[in-house]
Design a protein around this motif. Sequence first.
Motif, mmCIF file in Angstrom:
data_model
loop_
_atom_site.group_PDB
_atom_site.id
_atom_site.type_symbol
_atom_site.label_atom_id
_atom_site.label_comp_id
_atom_site.label_asym_id
_atom_site.label_seq_id
_atom_site.Cartn_x
_atom_site.Cartn_y
_atom_site.Cartn_z
ATOM 1 N N VAL A 308 83.371 99.475 14.354
ATOM 2 C CA VAL A 308 82.372 100.243 15.094
ATOM 3 C C VAL A 308 81.094 100.393 14.259
ATOM 4 O O VAL A 308 79.979 100.355 14.805
ATOM 5 C CB VAL A 308 82.934 101.615 15.538
ATOM 6 N N PHE A 309 81.219 100.487 12.925
ATOM 7 C CA PHE A 309 80.025 100.583 12.089
ATOM 8 C C PHE A 309 79.307 99.232 11.986
ATOM 9 O O PHE A 309 78.074 99.202 11.864
ATOM 10 C CB PHE A 309 80.375 101.126 10.704
ATOM 11 N N ALA A 310 80.062 98.158 12.048
ATOM 12 C CA ALA A 310 79.415 96.845 12.091
ATOM 13 C C ALA A 310 78.540 96.733 13.335
ATOM 14 O O ALA A 310 77.392 96.272 13.276
ATOM 15 C CB ALA A 310 80.474 95.740 12.074
ATOM 16 N N ARG A 311 79.062 97.195 14.472
ATOM 17 C CA ARG A 311 78.300 97.140 15.707
ATOM 18 C C ARG A 311 77.095 98.098 15.656
ATOM 19 O O ARG A 311 76.008 97.763 16.147
ATOM 20 C CB ARG A 311 79.192 97.485 16.911
ATOM 21 N N ILE A 312 77.280 99.272 15.075
ATOM 22 C CA ILE A 312 76.172 100.221 14.939
ATOM 23 C C ILE A 312 75.025 99.594 14.140
ATOM 24 O O ILE A 312 73.843 99.807 14.442
ATOM 25 C CB ILE A 312 76.660 101.518 14.263
ATOM 26 N N ASN A 313 75.397 98.808 13.127
ATOM 27 C CA ASN A 313 74.399 98.177 12.263
ATOM 28 C C ASN A 313 73.926 96.826 12.785
ATOM 29 O O ASN A 313 73.248 96.079 12.071
ATOM 30 C CB ASN A 313 74.966 98.015 10.848
ATOM 31 N N GLY A 314 74.285 96.523 14.045
ATOM 32 C CA GLY A 314 73.803 95.308 14.673
ATOM 33 C C GLY A 314 74.487 94.031 14.213
ATOM 34 O O GLY A 314 73.952 92.937 14.401
ATOM 35 N N LYS A 315 75.665 94.155 13.623
ATOM 36 C CA LYS A 315 76.391 92.994 13.125
ATOM 37 C C LYS A 315 77.490 92.592 14.109
ATOM 38 O O LYS A 315 77.906 93.367 14.949
ATOM 39 C CB LYS A 315 77.002 93.289 11.756
ATOM 40 N N GLN A 316 77.961 91.356 13.950
ATOM 41 C CA GLN A 316 79.038 90.869 14.792
ATOM 42 C C GLN A 316 80.380 91.430 14.313
ATOM 43 O O GLN A 316 80.565 91.725 13.128
ATOM 44 C CB GLN A 316 79.091 89.340 14.761
ATOM 45 N N ALA A 317 81.303 91.581 15.252
ATOM 46 C CA ALA A 317 82.665 92.003 14.920
ATOM 47 C C ALA A 317 83.613 91.347 15.911
ATOM 48 O O ALA A 317 83.258 91.149 17.080
ATOM 49 C CB ALA A 317 82.794 93.530 14.981
ATOM 50 N N GLU A 318 84.786 91.000 15.447
ATOM 51 C CA GLU A 318 85.768 90.318 16.278
ATOM 52 C C GLU A 318 87.018 91.168 16.450
ATOM 53 O O GLU A 318 87.350 91.997 15.589
ATOM 54 C CB GLU A 318 86.150 88.968 15.653
ATOM 55 N N SER A 319 87.730 90.952 17.549
ATOM 56 C CA SER A 319 89.013 91.618 17.745
ATOM 57 C C SER A 319 89.982 91.170 16.646
ATOM 58 O O SER A 319 89.871 90.059 16.118
ATOM 59 C CB SER A 319 89.593 91.278 19.117
ATOM 60 N N GLU A 320 90.924 92.046 16.327
ATOM 61 C CA GLU A 320 91.822 91.747 15.205
ATOM 62 C C GLU A 320 93.190 92.369 15.428
ATOM 63 O O GLU A 320 93.314 93.469 15.978
ATOM 64 C CB GLU A 320 91.206 92.274 13.904
ATOM 65 N N LEU A 321 94.230 91.664 14.984
ATOM 66 C CA LEU A 321 95.592 92.177 15.003
ATOM 67 C C LEU A 321 95.960 92.675 13.614
ATOM 68 O O LEU A 321 95.674 92.004 12.618
ATOM 69 C CB LEU A 321 96.580 91.086 15.431
ATOM 70 N N ILE A 322 96.589 93.838 13.536
ATOM 71 C CA ILE A 322 97.087 94.333 12.264
ATOM 72 C C ILE A 322 98.523 93.842 12.083
ATOM 73 O O ILE A 322 99.178 93.434 13.052
ATOM 74 C CB ILE A 322 97.017 95.869 12.183
#
Length: 335
Positions: A308-322
């Motif tokens: 969520v902070f990556a998105r706030i900072n305008g960066k890309q983020a991908e779905s991930e499995l733990i």
Amino acid sequence: MKMSDLAKIAGVSKSTVSRALANSELVTEETRTRIKALAKEHGYRMDARARNFRKRETLTIGVLVPMPSNSQGEPPATNPFVLEMLGALADELEKKGHELLFAKHSNRDPSWLREFVETRSVDGVIILGQNIYHDILNEIALDYPNLVVWGARMPEQNYITVGSDNYLGGKLVAEHLLQQGCKQLTFLGNTTCPESMQRFAGFKDTVETLVPDTELNVIDCRENHNDGGYRLVSEYVQANKPMDGLFAASDLLANRAIQALRSCQIKVPSDVRIVGYDNISSSEFMTPALTSINQNCRIAAQKLVDKVFARINGKQAESELIPTALIIRESTGVN
């Protein structure tokens, strides 16, 4: 005292004072230390609200638990897994200098999600569980990028998810119960919600592949109150339906099932072997200790917050499995 007064005392500009008190690396450590000491000496405190307004930040992340009334069997906000996740999220957000704004809704109308995103002053939103809201989440994500969901990865999904490998979890449970000699298997949960649906699919496919003639039944639990699983399992037993192995879609449901079986004079694990899902902290202290699929809340919270902070900072983020793993305990007959 005003910031301009502190700046005069320190012999620097207001912007330098502001950056120093915000720990900006644009100001040397020596200057930051000196200005902080002067601020303390003169009783100056930065107006956080004014600073946040200028930066257009609220330093708050909204965390939502959607739970429509009479709904699709997702756990209530009092579910231990949800509570553990909230605690882990609060810890991770504190590291980022942010606070957690918690909201739970029992409204089946999905418009409340959009209303929250559009009207609440938060920097981003984390949602715990898709429930019946996959379609509206897909719509919201097109206009609101700062959205991350704990849940199952779905086809043609616009929003980011973090979650365990639910299909693999169901597969591991099936393999374990079959290895323990179970031949009359039952799934307890809701087969229409994204996460439990995938857990059931992995369970069912594995059973049918490894031992095609194994009997497989479903106790469809779509009630979101704590007694739903207890009542349904009791009714199942009283109907004289056979069962020697049970996979519950959550540890909460597994615990209710154990209580129901005990009230019917059926012993776990000698009569019925039980596996849960979540591996909440109390699982190992249940009687008997519960075999469960582990979902590490600490890792999950870290991933959710980072994305969520990556998105706030305008960066890309991908779905991930733990990581997904089976934790074997006494409820399946293994010491």
